[in-house]
Design a protein around this motif. Structure first.
Motif, PDB file in Angstrom:
ATOM      1  N   GLU A 171       1.474   1.751  -3.216  1.00 18.24           N
ATOM      2  CA  GLU A 171       1.529   0.292  -3.121  1.00 18.24           C
ATOM      3  C   GLU A 171       0.606  -0.343  -4.155  1.00 18.24           C
ATOM      4  OE1 GLU A 171       2.230   0.290   1.748  1.00 18.24           O
ATOM      5  OE2 GLU A 171       0.266  -0.200   0.884  1.00 18.24           O
ATOM      6  N   LEU A 222       1.420  -3.049  -7.021  1.00 11.82           N
ATOM      7  CA  LEU A 222       0.740  -4.342  -7.074  1.00 11.82           C
ATOM      8  C   LEU A 222       0.139  -4.576  -8.463  1.00 11.82           C
ATOM      9  CD1 LEU A 222      -0.122  -6.775  -5.214  1.00 11.82           C
ATOM     10  CD2 LEU A 222      -2.324  -5.621  -5.021  1.00 11.82           C
ATOM     11  N   LEU A 280       2.029  -6.542  -0.382  1.00 11.89           N
ATOM     12  CA  LEU A 280       3.021  -5.605  -0.918  1.00 11.89           C
ATOM     13  C   LEU A 280       2.837  -4.297  -0.148  1.00 11.89           C
ATOM     14  CD1 LEU A 280       3.863  -4.892  -4.649  1.00 11.89           C
ATOM     15  CD2 LEU A 280       3.457  -3.032  -3.036  1.00 11.89           C
ATOM     16  N   SER A 322      -1.821  -4.415   0.618  1.00 17.20           N
ATOM     17  CA  SER A 322      -1.515  -3.280  -0.246  1.00 17.20           C
ATOM     18  C   SER A 322      -2.659  -2.273  -0.250  1.00 17.20           C
ATOM     19  CB  SER A 322      -1.277  -3.796  -1.670  1.00 17.20           C
ATOM     20  OG  SER A 322      -1.248  -2.739  -2.584  1.00 17.20           O
ATOM     21  N   VAL A 361       7.681  -7.322  -0.628  1.00 14.47           N
ATOM     22  CA  VAL A 361       6.769  -7.960  -1.575  1.00 14.47           C
ATOM     23  C   VAL A 361       6.796  -9.471  -1.373  1.00 14.47           C
ATOM     24  CG1 VAL A 361       6.109  -8.230  -3.995  1.00 14.47           C
ATOM     25  CG2 VAL A 361       7.365  -6.178  -3.268  1.00 14.47           C
ATOM     26  N   THR A 415       5.150 -12.439  -3.431  1.00 14.30           N
ATOM     27  CA  THR A 415       4.464 -12.518  -4.722  1.00 14.30           C
ATOM     28  C   THR A 415       3.169 -13.324  -4.653  1.00 14.30           C
ATOM     29  OG1 THR A 415       5.821 -14.422  -5.384  1.00 14.30           O
ATOM     30  CG2 THR A 415       6.577 -12.217  -6.046  1.00 14.30           C
TER      31      THR A 415
END
Length: 406
Positions: free
Chosen positions: A205, A209, A229, A242, A255, A257
């Motif tokens: 992850e 990222l 994420l 993440s 995800v 953003t």
């Protein structure tokens, strides 16, 4: 996808489009101040400073260190108080009539001298109100520590809610802002494509990222606000950050953003991908199809004049087996960050919501998270939408996953 305009509306951009955006923003701020009979606004949040002036400086650091601030007179000048040694950063900005060195009174730089420095800070602001307020002592302040509040009120200043002023001003976008937001979204989608192309069993992850962040920076963006994420069992429940978890063949990767992209625009979109060459399971397809249905149903409801309560009541009904993991909101505003309005689910409205009206030229994020209350995985989808007189227009265009929709 078109290449992002990496230099578009960069700091202190003198292009006609950039000047129009800055003019639109300062006029909206002053209109909100005037509507409430406030003499001026004092903005310390770096996002609000950027909105008021077009200037940026150490955006992340200044979110926790109030090292710079701007005084916006309702009928008078905009005076920028810039961090010492950084006054040159405001050169060329027509929104700023004067730049002074900020008086820093946060503990990191002031230490035991906080009371001394905050008194100096408050006196300078009081003098500005004397000069430009015509006897009006109402000052809208978006944030201040307790010492600042006490020092201002001791001088007879009436502190009002500056965040309300900024949020309501920021809610309506100009045509130039919408054009620039579209450019920022192109950059975000390019970064997201990099994540999807790199997705393979064994990648972590955090590695994905890093690809998302690198794409943003390389395309002229700035930073990610969150680390949302996650893959496989870490997609349910949502809001796990993440980490070093390796994505497995057949895992879902979700995800969000949460990207401060080009020109400082918050490009907040979500997609979920299937990793590897395994076919999606029936459960994965159900999760994805329901999330997609929720997005499309709720997006169609976005029309000027609809109240937040009406929208919430008419929104897509979430089956009870997923309701325990429902997302915090159905829609929220987006611009330079998460913004007004915020509309929760109908069952949460009385406890968490507030009413208002969906207006033309609002830009809204339409949210969905679907994860079974006791399930293994979840799906996160999100679209950025412009509200027009004729209804919703999606600004995001990143494709949905055809095999998960099958």
């Amino acid at each position: 996808m078109n290449a992002p305009r990496s230099e578009h509306l960069r700091a202190n951009d003198a292009s006609p489009e950039a000047v129009r955006i800055r003019q639109h923003r300062i006029e909206r701020l002053r209109a909100e101040l005037r509507k409430r009979d406030y003499a001026a606004g004092l903005f310390c949040d770096p996002v609000n400073i950027r909105y008021a002036t077009g200037s940026r400086n150490m955006q992340v650091w200044c979110q926790r260190n109030p090292a710079r601030y701007v005084f916006v007179a309702t009928d008078g000048p905009t005076i920028m108080f810039e961090f010492s040694g950084c006054e040159h950063l405001t050169h060329g900005l027509e929104t700023i009539q004067e730049t002074r060195v900020a008086t820093g009174w946060f503990y990191f730089t002031a230490g035991p001298r906080v009371s001394e420095r905050v008194a100096r800070w408050a006196r300078e602001l009081s003098d500005l109100l004397d000069t430009y307020g015509a006897g009006n002592r109402n000052l809208a302040v978006d944030r201040t520590n307790p010492e600042g509040y006490a020092a201002l009120t001791a001088l007879g200043i009436k502190i009002q809610d500056g965040q309300e002023v900024a949020e309501r001003a920021r809610a309506i976008k100009s045509p130039d802002e919408i054009s620039s937001m579209r450019a920022a979204i192109v950059g975000c989608e390019r970064s997201l494509l990099g994540v999807q192309q790199a997705l393979q069993p064994g990648i972590t992850e955090n590695q994905l990222l890093a690809i998302l962040s690198e794409g943003n920076l390389a395309g002229g963006g700035e930073y990610l606000e969150t680390r949302l994420l996650t893959a496989g069992p870490r997609t349910n429940p949502w809001y796990q950050e993440s980490g070093d978890h390796a994505v497995a063949n057949g895992d879902l990767l979700a995800v969000d953003t949460d990207m401060i992209g080009e020109s400082g625009f918050f490009t907040d979109m979500s997609r979920t991908f299937l990793c590897g060459d395994k076919k999606p399971t029936a459960e994965q397809r159900e999760l994805y199809s329901l999330a997609y249905e929720q997005i499309q149903t709720n997006m169609a409801l976005l029309k000027p004049g609809v109240s937040f309560r009406e929208f919430s009541a008419a929104s897509w009904f979430m089956p009870s087996r997923f309701a325990g993991n429902r997302y915090m909101s159905l829609i929220h505003g987006t611009g330079l960050s998460n913004e007004y309005p915020y509309v929760p689910y109908a069952e949460d409205f009385d406890a968490k919501g507030y009413d208002g009206i969906i207006e033309e030229n609002m830009t809204l994020c339409v949210e969905s998270y679907i994860g079974h209350n006791t399930g293994k995985e979840g799906v996160k989808l999100e679209e950025i939408v412009l509200v027009t007189a004729n209804g919703p227009v999606p600004l995001t265009s990143y494709p949905f996953d055809a095999q998960l929709l099958a």
